[in-house]
Write a protein that holds these residues in place. Structure first.
Motif, PDB file in Angstrom:
ATOM      1  N   LEU A 161       0.871  -1.187   0.000  1.00  0.00           N
ATOM      2  CA  LEU A 161       0.000   0.000   0.000  1.00  0.00           C
ATOM      3  C   LEU A 161       0.903   1.230   0.000  1.00  0.00           C
ATOM      4  O   LEU A 161       1.624   1.467   0.967  1.00  0.00           O
ATOM      5  CB  LEU A 161      -0.897  -0.029   1.247  1.00  0.00           C
ATOM      6  N   GLU A 162       0.851   1.950  -1.114  1.00  0.00           N
ATOM      7  CA  GLU A 162       1.797   3.047  -1.297  1.00  0.00           C
ATOM      8  C   GLU A 162       1.083   4.393  -1.244  1.00  0.00           C
ATOM      9  O   GLU A 162       0.033   4.566  -1.859  1.00  0.00           O
ATOM     10  CB  GLU A 162       2.466   2.865  -2.671  1.00  0.00           C
ATOM     11  N   VAL A 163       1.640   5.338  -0.522  1.00  0.00           N
ATOM     12  CA  VAL A 163       1.133   6.719  -0.560  1.00  0.00           C
ATOM     13  C   VAL A 163       2.307   7.636  -0.873  1.00  0.00           C
ATOM     14  O   VAL A 163       3.376   7.539  -0.251  1.00  0.00           O
ATOM     15  CB  VAL A 163       0.460   7.147   0.761  1.00  0.00           C
ATOM     16  N   GLU A 164       2.084   8.484  -1.867  1.00  0.00           N
ATOM     17  CA  GLU A 164       3.137   9.388  -2.289  1.00  0.00           C
ATOM     18  C   GLU A 164       2.638  10.823  -2.180  1.00  0.00           C
ATOM     19  O   GLU A 164       1.557  11.153  -2.668  1.00  0.00           O
ATOM     20  CB  GLU A 164       3.540   9.086  -3.744  1.00  0.00           C
ATOM     21  N   LEU A 174      -1.087   7.177   5.223  1.00  0.00           N
ATOM     22  CA  LEU A 174      -0.843   5.728   5.268  1.00  0.00           C
ATOM     23  C   LEU A 174      -1.239   5.139   6.622  1.00  0.00           C
ATOM     24  O   LEU A 174      -1.890   4.090   6.687  1.00  0.00           O
ATOM     25  CB  LEU A 174       0.641   5.431   4.984  1.00  0.00           C
ATOM     26  N   ILE A 175      -0.863   5.822   7.680  1.00  0.00           N
ATOM     27  CA  ILE A 175      -1.191   5.324   9.025  1.00  0.00           C
ATOM     28  C   ILE A 175      -2.707   5.288   9.210  1.00  0.00           C
ATOM     29  O   ILE A 175      -3.253   4.337   9.781  1.00  0.00           O
ATOM     30  CB  ILE A 175      -0.542   6.214  10.121  1.00  0.00           C
ATOM     31  N   TYR A 176      -3.374   6.310   8.689  1.00  0.00           N
ATOM     32  CA  TYR A 176      -4.835   6.338   8.758  1.00  0.00           C
ATOM     33  C   TYR A 176      -5.407   5.088   8.068  1.00  0.00           C
ATOM     34  O   TYR A 176      -6.244   4.369   8.631  1.00  0.00           O
ATOM     35  CB  TYR A 176      -5.393   7.609   8.101  1.00  0.00           C
ATOM     36  N   LEU A 177      -4.920   4.808   6.876  1.00  0.00           N
ATOM     37  CA  LEU A 177      -5.443   3.657   6.120  1.00  0.00           C
ATOM     38  C   LEU A 177      -5.139   2.348   6.846  1.00  0.00           C
ATOM     39  O   LEU A 177      -6.003   1.466   6.930  1.00  0.00           O
ATOM     40  CB  LEU A 177      -4.842   3.629   4.709  1.00  0.00           C
ATOM     41  N   LEU A 178      -3.949   2.228   7.373  1.00  0.00           N
ATOM     42  CA  LEU A 178      -3.594   0.992   8.082  1.00  0.00           C
ATOM     43  C   LEU A 178      -4.501   0.798   9.299  1.00  0.00           C
ATOM     44  O   LEU A 178      -4.858  -0.327   9.642  1.00  0.00           O
ATOM     45  CB  LEU A 178      -2.121   1.023   8.519  1.00  0.00           C
ATOM     46  N   GLY A 179      -4.867   1.904   9.910  1.00  0.00           N
ATOM     47  CA  GLY A 179      -5.739   1.850  11.081  1.00  0.00           C
ATOM     48  C   GLY A 179      -7.160   1.395  10.769  1.00  0.00           C
ATOM     49  O   GLY A 179      -7.933   1.079  11.672  1.00  0.00           O
ATOM     50  N   GLN A 180      -7.503   1.353   9.484  1.00  0.00           N
ATOM     51  CA  GLN A 180      -8.855   0.932   9.074  1.00  0.00           C
ATOM     52  C   GLN A 180      -8.936  -0.567   8.760  1.00  0.00           C
ATOM     53  O   GLN A 180      -9.992  -1.062   8.411  1.00  0.00           O
ATOM     54  CB  GLN A 180      -9.296   1.689   7.796  1.00  0.00           C
ATOM     55  N   LEU A 181      -7.817  -1.265   8.836  1.00  0.00           N
ATOM     56  CA  LEU A 181      -7.794  -2.646   8.326  1.00  0.00           C
ATOM     57  C   LEU A 181      -8.328  -3.691   9.315  1.00  0.00           C
ATOM     58  O   LEU A 181      -9.001  -4.628   8.935  1.00  0.00           O
ATOM     59  CB  LEU A 181      -6.365  -3.031   7.917  1.00  0.00           C
ATOM     60  N   VAL A 182      -7.971  -3.523  10.574  1.00  0.00           N
ATOM     61  CA  VAL A 182      -8.258  -4.600  11.529  1.00  0.00           C
ATOM     62  C   VAL A 182      -8.526  -3.972  12.898  1.00  0.00           C
ATOM     63  O   VAL A 182      -7.938  -2.938  13.226  1.00  0.00           O
ATOM     64  CB  VAL A 182      -7.064  -5.600  11.539  1.00  0.00           C
ATOM     65  N   ASP A 183      -9.454  -4.555  13.672  1.00  0.00           N
ATOM     66  CA  ASP A 183      -9.727  -3.964  14.988  1.00  0.00           C
ATOM     67  C   ASP A 183      -8.858  -4.612  16.064  1.00  0.00           C
ATOM     68  O   ASP A 183      -8.061  -5.512  15.783  1.00  0.00           O
ATOM     69  CB  ASP A 183     -11.230  -3.996  15.322  1.00  0.00           C
ATOM     70  N   VAL A 184      -9.049  -4.166  17.280  1.00  0.00           N
ATOM     71  CA  VAL A 184      -8.143  -4.603  18.356  1.00  0.00           C
ATOM     72  C   VAL A 184      -8.275  -6.098  18.640  1.00  0.00           C
ATOM     73  O   VAL A 184      -7.335  -6.749  19.075  1.00  0.00           O
ATOM     74  CB  VAL A 184      -8.369  -3.760  19.645  1.00  0.00           C
ATOM     75  N   LYS A 185      -9.443  -6.702  18.329  1.00  0.00           N
ATOM     76  CA  LYS A 185      -9.631  -8.134  18.570  1.00  0.00           C
ATOM     77  C   LYS A 185      -9.204  -8.994  17.363  1.00  0.00           C
ATOM     78  O   LYS A 185      -9.481 -10.183  17.310  1.00  0.00           O
ATOM     79  CB  LYS A 185     -11.098  -8.430  18.911  1.00  0.00           C
ATOM     80  N   GLY A 186      -8.584  -8.334  16.393  1.00  0.00           N
ATOM     81  CA  GLY A 186      -8.088  -9.094  15.243  1.00  0.00           C
ATOM     82  C   GLY A 186      -9.116  -9.258  14.135  1.00  0.00           C
ATOM     83  O   GLY A 186      -8.865  -9.951  13.146  1.00  0.00           O
ATOM     84  N   LYS A 187     -10.287  -8.631  14.295  1.00  0.00           N
ATOM     85  CA  LYS A 187     -11.323  -8.763  13.262  1.00  0.00           C
ATOM     86  C   LYS A 187     -10.964  -7.892  12.054  1.00  0.00           C
ATOM     87  O   LYS A 187     -10.653  -6.712  12.199  1.00  0.00           O
ATOM     88  CB  LYS A 187     -12.672  -8.327  13.838  1.00  0.00           C
ATOM     89  N   ILE A 188     -11.001  -8.495  10.879  1.00  0.00           N
ATOM     90  CA  ILE A 188     -10.683  -7.762   9.655  1.00  0.00           C
ATOM     91  C   ILE A 188     -11.886  -6.885   9.304  1.00  0.00           C
ATOM     92  O   ILE A 188     -13.022  -7.369   9.265  1.00  0.00           O
ATOM     93  CB  ILE A 188     -10.348  -8.737   8.503  1.00  0.00           C
ATOM     94  N   LEU A 189     -11.640  -5.604   9.052  1.00  0.00           N
ATOM     95  CA  LEU A 189     -12.745  -4.653   8.853  1.00  0.00           C
ATOM     96  C   LEU A 189     -13.144  -4.475   7.389  1.00  0.00           C
ATOM     97  O   LEU A 189     -14.044  -3.706   7.088  1.00  0.00           O
ATOM     98  CB  LEU A 189     -12.355  -3.295   9.461  1.00  0.00           C
ATOM     99  N   ILE A 190     -12.487  -5.194   6.497  1.00  0.00           N
ATOM    100  CA  ILE A 190     -12.781  -5.057   5.067  1.00  0.00           C
ATOM    101  C   ILE A 190     -14.060  -5.836   4.741  1.00  0.00           C
ATOM    102  O   ILE A 190     -14.124  -7.048   4.965  1.00  0.00           O
ATOM    103  CB  ILE A 190     -11.595  -5.584   4.237  1.00  0.00           C
ATOM    104  N   PRO A 191     -15.102  -5.143   4.217  1.00  0.00           N
ATOM    105  CA  PRO A 191     -16.370  -5.838   3.959  1.00  0.00           C
ATOM    106  C   PRO A 191     -16.201  -7.009   2.988  1.00  0.00           C
ATOM    107  O   PRO A 191     -15.460  -6.906   2.012  1.00  0.00           O
ATOM    108  CB  PRO A 191     -17.253  -4.745   3.329  1.00  0.00           C
TER     109      PRO A 191
END
Ligand code: MN
Ligand code: MN
Length: 496
Positions: free
Chosen positions: A241-244, A266-283
């Motif tokens: 995942l690249e941000v320029e 980039l950090i914002y996007l990474l923070g959207q991927l998975v929650d604290v319990k390991g659940k993947i947030l991608i629909p």
């Protein structure tokens, strides 16, 4: 005084086996095989010592001769026990630009060729991971050392010890008449990605492999001290995942507060991927995961596995789940998402006040049946593009999937697995742990896809063998009883 009783028995049985050609050994013969294996222990350990002494480190081009030597020694031993061997050439490896080195040949061997018997093909490898005493070994890594019932040395568990146990088993059972045809595929480049192997299997599909009924990989550990049979592995989809932002790195004193920063995006996007319990947030990611059945749930009950050991081993304060079953299910049969690193970010010590111009995050999703890597790629890309556009940053964002390895799962109730489970019960007097690998085993999936035959991982390594680490070992118990496991398995394989 005459020879011991079991030697006499062995002699008589060997004579008998010349007269008839038994398809299955009788229980007495099975006992005699086990006696024979017990009697050969010292020789088995000595042979492992000789094999460990060869530094067949495939990652180091300067040790290629030793890898080749290892393949020759293996060939000689297979010839010695009555096999036929082809040293299949698989081309060259370009290990640095313009510098080529021949790849070590792959051993394609056959022991027995009876059209009325099933043919089982075993896979293993003779190369090892690098090892130096300085890495923190207590003993010389290439000098086998026996301490407290353990045999220490590089390759004792991964994979020389396991292959030798199999070869010794074949040799032992063969004395009484092999009830199966055995084929062997033994390579020397496994630790660096098995270059050339897949093509070889494809090329030999209609020749060497044409009569193979089953494939067994002898390169895998148990889950605990209890014998385990591996019937599945997770795949992996690896993303960049690249941000320029800027065209060069900037100073936060001069530019902080004036530009959209790539790293913050980039950090914002990474923070959207998975929650604290390991659940993947991608629909959609969980949509195709095979639902858990009651029958499968049962399997997890008897597995020998300690959460305390896992916690002690990792040093983490708390695990994501509080039961053995949940932890193992999340390691084996559910997907997981891990963030691995950020290229281009400042990662040294100290307090550099840089605003990185371009950053590339690496993360991956472990795949399970029936997830589809290309669908996952689309779901991840759509999700991140949405999140990024919601954020309204003018920077450039790019997602790419660089690895899309599929998961592998076998029918654990198929005849191959029944044979292995019977063998475990006969040798160890316990049920086998039916286990999966949380990581990827590309070879299992590829064998299955190319040859269309059932694949199983039946290894004899211990869970604490440290195969790629310092002080790799195999216990003498696993090595010798594991030889009996293979010997017993060879007799349990059903006719097809
Ligand atoms: Mn291995
Ligand atoms: Mn390995």
């Amino acid at each position: 005084m005459g020879p011991p009783f079991h030697i006499t028995m062995l002699f008589i049985l060997s004579l008998l086996s010349l007269l008839s050609d038994p398809v299955f050994l009788t229980p007495i013969q099975n006992d005699a095989v086990f006696h024979y294996i017990n009697d050969q222990q010292n020789e088995y350990i000595q042979r492992l010592k000789n094999w460990v002494a060869i530094e067949s480190d495939s990652s180091d081009p300067s040790k290629r001769d030793q890898v080749n030597q290892m393949m020759e020694i293996t060939k000689d031993y297979i010839l010695n026990i009555g096999g036929e061997v082809e040293m299949a050439k698989i081309g060259e490896q370009e290990y640095s630009p313009g510098v080529k080195l021949p790849l070590p040949p792959v051993i394609l061997a056959q022991i027995g060729n009876d059209k009325d018997k099933p043919t089982v093909c075993f896979y293993g490898h003779m190369d090892v991971q690098p090892a130096k005493k300085d890495d923190g070994w207590k003993t010389e890594p290439y000098t086998l050392q026996e301490t407290n019932g353990n045999l220490f040395g590089r390759g004792t568990s991964d994979d020389k010890g396991q292959v030798l146990a199999l070869l010794h088993a074949v040799e032992s059972v063969k004395k009484f008449g092999l009830p199966v045809n055995v084929k062997l595929v033994i390579e020397g480049m496994e630790e660096v990605g098995s270059q050339g192997l897949e093509k070889l299997v494809e090329d030999k599909k209609d020749t060497f492999f044409s009569d193979v009924d089953y494939i067994v990989v002898t390169d895998t550990p148990w889950l605990s001290t209890k014998p385990g049979i591996t019937y599945g592995a997770r795949g992996n989809c690896y993303f960049m995942l690249e941000v320029e932002g800027a065209k060069r790195d900037l100073h936060s004193g001069g530019f902080g507060g004036t530009v959209y920063e790539a790293m913050s995006d980039l950090i914002y996007l990474l923070g959207q991927l998975v929650d604290v319990k390991g659940k993947i947030l991608i629909p959609g990611v969980y949509d195709d995961v095979v639902p858990l059945t009651e029958q499968e749930k049962e399997l997890y009950k008897n597995l020998e596995f300690s959460l305390d050991d896992m916690q002690a081993d990792t040093g983490v304060k708390q695990l994501l789940h509080d039961t053995k079953a949940k932890i193992l299910m999340h390691r084996w049969r559910y997907p997981s998402l891990s963030i691995h690193g950020i290229e281009g970010a400042f990662s040294g010590s100290g307090t550099k006040t840089v605003i990185p111009a371009k950053v590339i995050a690496k993360f991956s999703i472990r795949q399970v049946p029936n997830m589809n890597p290309s669908l996952i790629e689309k779901q991840v890309t759509d999700y991140l593009e949405n999140k990024f556009s919601e954020r309204n940053s003018p920077n450039k964002m790019k997602v790419s999937m660089v690895i899309g390895a599929q998961p592998w799962i076998a029918d654990m109730n198929g005849p191959l697995y029944v044979a292995a489970r019977n063998a475990v019960t006969k040798v160890f007097n316990t049920d086998a742990d039916m286990i999966r690998a949380g990581g990827t085993i590309p070879i299992a999936k590829r064998f299955e896809e190319i040859l269309g035959k059932p694949v199983m991982l039946l290894g004899i390594g211990g869970s604490d063998d440290a195969p790629h680490g310092q002080n790799e070992k195999i216990s003498k118990y696993n090595y010798i009883e594991g030889t009996k496991l293979y010997a017993s398995f060879l007799q349990e394989i059903p006719l097809v």
